[in-house]
Design a protein around this motif. Structure first.
Motif, PDB file in Angstrom:
ATOM      1  N   THR A  92     -18.686  -7.231 -67.622  1.00  0.00           N
ATOM      2  CA  THR A  92     -19.405  -7.449 -68.878  1.00  0.00           C
ATOM      3  C   THR A  92     -18.654  -8.351 -69.862  1.00  0.00           C
ATOM      4  N   TRP A 105     -25.701  -3.752 -63.464  1.00  0.00           N
ATOM      5  CA  TRP A 105     -25.342  -4.094 -62.089  1.00  0.00           C
ATOM      6  C   TRP A 105     -23.833  -4.071 -61.847  1.00  0.00           C
ATOM      7  N   LEU A 110     -25.765  -7.211 -66.912  1.00  0.00           N
ATOM      8  CA  LEU A 110     -24.398  -7.127 -66.402  1.00  0.00           C
ATOM      9  C   LEU A 110     -23.916  -5.679 -66.396  1.00  0.00           C
ATOM     10  N   TYR A 111     -24.216  -4.946 -67.467  1.00  0.00           N
ATOM     11  CA  TYR A 111     -23.819  -3.543 -67.509  1.00  0.00           C
ATOM     12  C   TYR A 111     -24.507  -2.737 -66.411  1.00  0.00           C
ATOM     13  N   VAL A 166     -19.921 -12.014 -70.823  1.00  0.00           N
ATOM     14  CA  VAL A 166     -20.907 -12.380 -71.830  1.00  0.00           C
ATOM     15  C   VAL A 166     -20.225 -12.823 -73.122  1.00  0.00           C
ATOM     16  N   THR A 205     -26.472  -9.038 -71.356  1.00  0.00           N
ATOM     17  CA  THR A 205     -25.476  -7.967 -71.471  1.00  0.00           C
ATOM     18  C   THR A 205     -25.956  -6.708 -70.767  1.00  0.00           C
TER      19      THR A 205
END
Length: 549
Positions: free
Chosen positions: A476, A471, A468-469, A479, A465
């Motif tokens: 997001t 990059w 993803l946040y 997830v 998580t």
């Protein structure tokens, strides 16, 4: 001769709702993805549970074994009066075991949506801009309520169609149950309208609403536990809106009149919300705190202390809810329940696949898995609060101070990791052990070892998580899709017989099913390495990308 003064048009009560329809269309358009994801997820849970029940308990004798479990205190706490145990049909099973969960999830969706479109809009200042146009005082409140009414009606209709087609359930009882769940969910939407008048922040309004929901679950559970055998709850049970839906007795002895109690509650709460709204200023609140200290404590200059202060209330409610739930679930475990679980697995091949050669340890493995999933859900949701801090502009202000990006991000994730550890080991494994003590002595080490085995998998969810946040914040929600896949395959994986290449997508799969299966140290090391690599990637990405102002 003096000029006549221009006539001032008389205002009517309807003027307070001017622009309601336009705001409703706007809210539906803006939140279409959010509402669609919620609705589809709940419908998928509807369809999945009824089909799973039909597959696991195809014969009457199989269902009667399940009915015996529903007489346990934990089942009464979660399922209510549990009607129809003498002839436990799929419909009665669904109504007893899913009503509370569906009301809870739908109520949370409704409260989030109402607070988002009322108090949060005032807090951000956008509501003031909207009100500068031809929009009435109560238009936003009415529009937010109409938005959730529309979503709940869609859920009730589609959910009923799914149960009728996928589960072959009775039409009238199915519509009654889905309607009761939807209307009870709207009760908590009305609760959110009231709490939005009380606090100055959307987070506080949501917290109060969730507290009311938790209190309703607790009151209904305690009331039903106090009932004598054959009684349909106690007077305490009837104080909870959740009991009103369960007391409709769908698929057993259908009656519609308890639904009127929910309708009356909605009307009373709406009237109370309108009254409270008339007593406060715009962007004000009735529960205003004191002026506070002139200067913040020196410890709050530390990002770690600040992150703890921001997350501690959410962690407390997660801890309280999971501890109560897993403590009650733990009463299923122990020597007193072993024969009952053995009988279910012995008479049901599908249940035997899930529980394995030793049904009691298989049942324990599933319970520890539930605790790990709860911790993983908390880790995902709380990690994503960093995204909200950025979107609301607070992160930009924080980083303008002598606080580095890495230091702030590390502090935020450290508090998340601590919370996930507490939920896995204390309100998960330890609570299960405490509940199991009701049935006799059980070994604490087994529960703690099982909880610890899932910690690396929970860390993978948190680290993924965060990465993803850091990059690509827009993706997001991916997830959550992984979380749903993990939950389904973790609980019912043996029934699907998925190839390892597919099942291995889930971090939980690598943990195994301890204590039913031994823990593989290499898998624990591998999960820990994956989590570490994702965390490094998260910090690199967060330092490289621009922060949204």
């Amino acid at each position: 001769m003096s000029a006549l003064a221009p006539a001032v048009p008389r205002r009517t009560p309807l003027d307070s709702f001017a622009g309601t329809w336009h705001l409703t269309r706007f809210m539906l358009r803006r939140d279409r993805v959010r509402l669609t994801v919620w609705t589809v997820s709940l419908l998928a849970l509807y369809a999945y549970f009824v089909t799973a029940l039909s597959a696991l308990y195809p014969a009457a004798e199989d269902r009667q074994g399940r009915a015996a479990l529903m007489e346990q205190p934990a089942s009464i706490f979660l399922g209510g009066p549990n009607y129809g145990l003498d002839d436990y049909t799929i419909g009665a099973m669904f109504a007893n075991e899913m009503t509370l969960w569906m009301i809870g999830l739908l109520g949370v969706m409704n409260m989030f949506e109402v607070v988002r479109n009322t108090r949060a809009e005032e807090e951000s200042g956008r509501a003031e801009m909207v009100r500068s146009g031809a929009v009435g005082r109560h238009a936003a409140v009415a529009a937010s309520l109409l938005t959730v009414v529309f979503a709940n009606v869609v859920f009730a209709l589609l959910g009923s169609a799914l149960l009728i087609t996928a589960g072959g359930l009775a039409v009238a009882d199915t519509f009654a149950l889905s309607t009761a769940i939807a209307v009870t969910g709207l009760v908590f939407a009305a609760v959110a309208l009231v709490t939005s008048q009380l606090t100055t922040h959307g987070r506080g309004a949501t917290g109060l609403g969730l507290a009311v929901l938790g209190f309703a679950v607790l009151v209904r559970g305690i009331g039903d536990l106090q009932a004598e055998p054959g009684e349909h709850g106690t007077w305490l049970s009837w104080l909870s809106p959740i009991a009103w839906a369960q007391q409709m007795r769908a698929y057993v002895d259908l009656r519609w009149w308890p639904l009127a109690l929910s309708v009356v509650a909605i009307l009373v709460l709406l009237a109370l919300g309108a009254f409270l709204a008339s007593k406060r200023d715009f962007d004000g609140a009735l529960l205003t705190g004191g002026s506070g200290r002139a200067e913040a404590p020196s410890m709050l200059s530390n990002p770690l202390a600040m992150s703890w202060r921001q997350q501690r209330i959410a962690l407390f409610w997660w801890f309280l809810g999971t501890f109560v739930m897993f403590g009650a679930t733990g009463t299923y475990l122990g020597e007193g329940v072993e024969d009952m679980v053995d009988d279910i697995a012995g008479s049901n091949p599908e249940a035997a696949k899930m529980f394995g050669d030793d049904p009691l340890t298989g049942f324990l493995a599933i319970m520890i898995l539930y605790a790990a999933l709860a911790a993983a859900g908390y880790a995902i949701a709380t990690t994503l609060r960093a995204k909200n801090e950025e979107a609301d502009g607070r992160l930009d202000i924080t980083l303008a101070k002598p606080v580095s990006r890495g230091r702030w991000f590390a502090a935020h994730l450290a508090v998340v990791a601590f919370g996930a550890f507490v939920l896995t080991m204390i309100s998960g494994a330890l609570a299960l052990w405490a509940g199991a003590l009701v049935n006799g002595e059980v070994e604490l080490a087994t529960f703690l070892k099982g909880g610890a085995a899932f910690l690396p998998a929970v860390a993978v969810f948190m680290a993924l998580t965060a990465a993803l946040y850091a990059w690509v914040p827009k993706i997001t929600p991916v997830v959550w899709a992984l979380f749903a896949f993990t939950a389904i395959t973790g609980m019912f994986g043996p029934l699907f017989d998925l190839p390892d290449a597919v099942a291995g997508i889930s971090p939980i799969w690598w943990v195994g099913r301890y204590p039913q299966e031994p823990i593989e140290p290499s898998h624990m090391i591998g999960l820990s390495v994956v989590a570490a690599v994702l965390l490094v990637a998260a910090f690199v990405g967060f330092r490289r990308r621009d922060i949204t102002s």
